[in-house]
Design an enzyme around this catalytic site. Structure first.
Site, PDB file in Angstrom:
ATOM      1  N   TYR A 134       7.448 -12.861  74.567  1.00  0.00           N
ATOM      2  CA  TYR A 134       7.109 -13.220  75.953  1.00  0.00           C
ATOM      3  C   TYR A 134       7.394 -14.714  76.195  1.00  0.00           C
ATOM      4  O   TYR A 134       8.021 -15.088  77.188  1.00  0.00           O
ATOM      5  CB  TYR A 134       5.634 -12.894  76.222  1.00  0.00           C
ATOM      6  CG  TYR A 134       5.145 -13.335  77.586  1.00  0.00           C
ATOM      7  CD1 TYR A 134       5.516 -12.648  78.736  1.00  0.00           C
ATOM      8  CD2 TYR A 134       4.310 -14.450  77.722  1.00  0.00           C
ATOM      9  CE1 TYR A 134       5.073 -13.054  79.985  1.00  0.00           C
ATOM     10  CE2 TYR A 134       3.859 -14.853  78.972  1.00  0.00           C
ATOM     11  CZ  TYR A 134       4.243 -14.152  80.102  1.00  0.00           C
ATOM     12  OH  TYR A 134       3.809 -14.562  81.341  1.00  0.00           O
ATOM     13  N   SER A 156       5.619 -19.429  83.260  1.00  0.00           N
ATOM     14  CA  SER A 156       4.284 -19.498  82.647  1.00  0.00           C
ATOM     15  C   SER A 156       4.201 -20.811  81.875  1.00  0.00           C
ATOM     16  O   SER A 156       5.230 -21.384  81.511  1.00  0.00           O
ATOM     17  CB  SER A 156       4.143 -18.325  81.667  1.00  0.00           C
ATOM     18  OG  SER A 156       3.020 -18.491  80.840  1.00  0.00           O
TER      19      SER A 156
END
Ligand SMILES: NC(=O)c1ccc[n+]([C@@H]2O[C@H](COP(=O)([O-])OP(=O)(O)OC[C@H]3O[C@@H](n4cnc5c(N)ncnc54)[C@H](OP(=O)(O)O)[C@@H]3O)[C@@H](O)[C@H]2O)c1
Length: 272
Positions: free
Chosen positions: A146, A133
């Site tokens: 995360y 990401s």
């Protein structure tokens, strides 16, 4: 093999690999969705396999790879895509949730790669595509655990890429920006995402296309969209601007969350 094939980016990538004639192995927990996709992708002599598994249990990786090789004879592309996030203040997330996030988002990718590498070495070729990401390169508040998992995944991927250089095995990491999938519904258990994220989100097919392309790429990092690359670029060259944007995002989201923010510790089961 595509992990996290029951929805979003993984499902779109599995469809694209199958459309070009590849045999696909689908991994995820929801057996019904996997079976429906498997049935959709089987066509003529093109086969598809569904392997329901909870990747938080990393001990399953060896068996998943062994069953794939037994059934398909080889493994050409491993797409480590399964992951989950949870938008919350870090001090309100339990350590159990953070540990589970690391197990699914990082350790399962390491375990599957570790099991697949000897097979790819015997073949003399193979690609490992890890879906990280922009949050693996740029710090984001309210997504601390995360972001930590995705930073770890990128560090793992870049180091493994160097270690395997010359072996015929490629390691590529794909860094999507906001993408329209179930990810946000699941990750918004306690604090919603700012509407602007969903407004800018791109369809999963855009990332899936980049994954298929990445499986043939020699690059270390692939950005599926210009906006993902732009966030990285700004963070690298104009860090004060990136920080200002992230702080503004934090304050907007906390204002939106209002009283809901600051109550109970976050439990992973809420997201799954
Ligand atoms: N959406 C975004 O904006 C965005 C942005 C940047 C990066 N990404 C990354 O893109 C990848 C795909 O996410 P997505 O957006 O497509 O989200 P998604 O629709 O929520 O898909 C996540 C997939 O991971 C699987 N999964 C989650 N936990 C699992 C577990 N314990 N065991 C096995 N499978 C598990 C889910 O399947 P089951 O629930 O059936 O197990 C699902 O198929 C992730 O790595 C995510 O971090 C997404």
């Amino acid at each position: 093999m595509v992990t996290g094939a029951t929805s979003g980016i993984g499902r779109a990538a599995a469809r694209m690999f199958a459309a070009r004639g590849d045999q696909v192995v689908l991994v995820g927990r929801r057996a019904e969705q996997l079976e429906a996709l498997r049935a959709e992708l089987v066509h003529g002599d093109r086969r598809a396999l569904a392997m329901p598994a909870d990747l938080a249990d990393t001990a399953q990786a060896e068996e998943i790879i062994a069953r794939t090789v037994e059934s398909c004879g080889r493994i050409d592309i491993l797409v480590n895509n399964a992951a989950f996030g949870l938008q919350s203040r870090f001090e309100e997330m339990t350590l159990e949730t953070a540990a589970r996030m690391f197990a699914v988002n990082v350790l399962s990718c390491m375990a599957l790669a570790r099991a697949a590498i000897p097979v790819m070495r015997r073949q003399g070729s193979g690609s490992i595509v890890n879906v990280a990401s922009v949050g693996g390169l740029v710090a984001h508040p309210l997504n601390v655990a995360y972001c930590a998992t995705k930073h770890a995944l990128i560090g793992f991927s870049k180091s493994l890429r160097l270690e395997l250089k010359g072996s015929g095995i490629r390691v590529v990491v794909v860094c999507p920006g906001a993408t329209r999938t179930e990810f946000f519904e699941r990750a918004s258990a306690d604090i919603p995402f700012a509407p602007m994220i969903e407004r800018f989100a791109r369809p999963p097919e855009v990332v899936a296309r980049a994954i298929v392309k990445a499986s043939r790429s020699r690059r270390a990092l692939v950005f599926p969209t210009l906006d993902a690359w732009f966030l990285y670029f700004v963070d690298r060259w104009l860090p004060w601007l990136s920080e200002a944007g992230n702080l503004r995002y934090r304050d907007t989201v906390i204002r939106m969350a209002g009283a809901a923010c600051g109550s109970q510790p976050v439990d992973a089961s809420k997201t799954e």
